[in-house]
Design an enzyme around this catalytic site. Structure first.
Site, PDB file in Angstrom:
ATOM      1  CG  HIS A 158     -10.613 -11.254  29.278  1.00 25.54           C
ATOM      2  ND1 HIS A 158      -9.742 -12.127  28.680  1.00 25.54           N
ATOM      3  CD2 HIS A 158     -10.170 -11.095  30.548  1.00 25.54           C
ATOM      4  CE1 HIS A 158      -8.823 -12.507  29.558  1.00 25.54           C
ATOM      5  NE2 HIS A 158      -9.053 -11.886  30.700  1.00 25.54           N
ATOM      6  CB  SER A 279     -26.225   7.008   6.996  1.00 21.59           C
ATOM      7  OG  SER A 279     -26.886   6.271   5.990  1.00 21.59           O
ATOM      8  CE  LYS A 285     -25.270   4.162  11.490  1.00 19.44           C
ATOM      9  NZ  LYS A 285     -24.932   3.325  10.338  1.00 19.44           N
ATOM     10  CG  ASN A 287     -22.129   6.517  10.486  1.00 19.45           C
ATOM     11  OD1 ASN A 287     -22.800   5.866  11.296  1.00 19.45           O
ATOM     12  ND2 ASN A 287     -22.423   6.607   9.202  1.00 19.45           N
TER      13      ASN A 287
END
Ligand code: ARG
Length: 462
Positions: A158, A279, A285, A287
């Site tokens: 979960h 970015s 950033k 990514n």
């Protein structure tokens, strides 16, 4: 109007140019050209072998087809929309090269059994290439797993911390998925590798052909037993697209994990510059584009499977032009799966690093050892459900006190239950929690080491 061509004298005028474009498949079925030539060469040999044409004619056709192949490879033969499809294109060029004998090639065959043959030859090759890529992928997974038997990583259910596991165990889960993918493709291959050649348009042919002869030349395992089925069956394509979709499911699930692991929230891995992008506006950033693209591309492969199923569901026997729509989905799925396997293999091999320090901390900072406390009591005679309830209470009071289980004093443990002794501390260390799960297929180190040996044996099968 374009010049009238290809069909019989029954037609008086040519196709409307827009309809010609609409009808044409050459822009994409050119992908099949080498398979079309190989299939036609086998057909020509069979025609000569059975005496339907002379040996000289057979040889002229075979050699002429070989010339078409060379011209194509050298970029000299680039059929346009006027050729309609790859089959007409090759036949037309052949006839230009060898003269009137070229017009004998299509004796005792139809484009319907021809396109079915080409597609199967293509898919057969592609399946073997993808299986080889799966082996490379599995090899990289085992290589990394071997170095990380003792690296622990939180295991989740979960997406909640559940129990720590060996990182090798985690990676070997994906290895096993890839193993099933590899086996599944072998199984699909057995149903791709059946020859429809000689089924004719739909009902067979009046000529004394030898279908087994062409099947042998083309290394098919068998021939379709029913001509109607042979020209209109696309089960093999559906099965392939299904196998391709399952490969994508597996790659996409790992992609999702990698994306999570690379996030500031998890910090389980670092992406290397060679496989990450920046970015255009946010200078900080880095990514995870590779796994994101893999996850994203999964959708189109599922789409092609769905499209193929829908194309087939209302089709009366036998061939219908709807079947021309099978190709782009097949080609795109093949290309997508191959590109994704390649990218993921590179990403795992050299594009990311596990942050060992961070992982080691991560597995000590939670209650993922709670089951082991319950197991500890159960092993000392306390019924498991009772032990489970006792530990539930301990977790609750520990959370309230801002403590982890390892922080409880021995007296506290003994107040909870007299069965607790000093060895409880060792029992709940992440290392012991993992080591103790020594049931077959579990994450215990002994199991994982055996699983690695088995994995090496599995990939030694070619
Ligand atoms: N381009 C066609 C296809 O891809 C070839 C078969 C055409 N057959 C026909 N009867 N029109 O399916």
């Amino acid at each position: 109007m374009t010049e009238k061509q290809t069909w019989s004298q029954r037609f008086e005028s040519a196709l409307h140019p827009a309809i010609a474009r609409f009808n044409a498949s050459i822009s994409f079925d050119i992908e099949l050209i080498e398979y079309d030539i190989t299939g036609s060469q086998a057909h020509a040999k069979m025609l000569a072998h059975t005496g339907i044409i002379s040996h000289e004619e057979g040889e002229a056709l075979f050699n002429g087809l070989e010339q078409v192949r060379q011209e194509y490879r050298q970029g000299q033969f680039q059929p346009g929309v006027d050729a309609e499809d790859v089959h007409f294109a090759v036949e037309k060029r052949l006839t230009e090269i060898v003269g009137d004998v070229g017009k004998k090639l299509h004796t005792a065959r139809s484009r319907n059994d021809q396109v079915g043959t080409d597609t199967r030859l293509y898919l057969r090759d592609q399946i073997q290439q993808i299986r080889q890529q799966l082996r490379n992928w599995q090899t990289v997974l085992v290589d990394i797993a071997e170095k990380n038997v003792e690296t622990l990583i939180p295991g989740y259910t979960h997406l909640q911390r559940a129990q720590p596991v060996s990182l090798a165990h985690h990676l070997l889960a994906y290895f096993q998925m890839a193993q099933r993918d590899w086996e599944r493709l072998e199984d699909v291959y057995s149903r791709v590798n059946i020859s429809p050649l000689g089924c004719g348009a739909l009902a067979g042919t009046t000529f004394p052909i030898d279908r087994h002869y062409t099947a042998n030349l083309l290394h098919f395992d068998n021939v379709y037993a029913n001509s109607l089925d042979g020209v209109s069956d696309r089960d093999f394509a559906i099965e392939f697209l299904c196998a391709a979709s399952i490969i994508m499911v597996h790659l996409s699930r790992l992609s999702e994990e990698i994306i999570l692991w690379a996030s500031e929230e998890f910090r389980f891995i670092t992406l290397k510059d060679s496989c990450a992008t920046g970015s255009s506006i946010m200078p900080q950033k880095k990514n995870p584009d590779v796994p994101e693209l893999v996850r994203g591309k999964t959708g189109r492969v599922f789409g092609h499977l769905q499209a193929m199923l829908v194309i087939m569901k209302g089709l009366p026997l036998a061939y219908n032009k709807d079947l021309q729509e099978d190709k782009e989905g097949i080609f795109d799925s093949v290309n997508t799966v191959k590109a994704c396997l390649e990218a993921m293999t590179i990403l795992l091999q050299e594009g990311l690093e596990f942050r060992h320090q961070r992982l080691a901390t991560a597995v000590t900072e939670d209650f993922a050892n709670a089951t082991d406390v319950a197991d500890y009591l159960a092993a000392r005679g306390v019924p498991f459900r009772e032990a489970y309830n006792i530990v539930g209470k301990v977790v609750k009071t520990s959370i309230a006190a801002g403590k982890l289980l390892k922080d409880l004093h021995l007296e506290e443990w003994q107040q909870i239950h007299p069965a607790f002794a000093a060895d409880i501390y060792e029992a709940i260390t992440p290392r012991q929690v993992v080591a103790a799960r020594n049931s077959y297929g579990g994450t215990g180190f002994l199991q994982v080491r055996q699983a690695l040996i088995n994995a090496r044996t599995q990939i030694s099968v070619k």
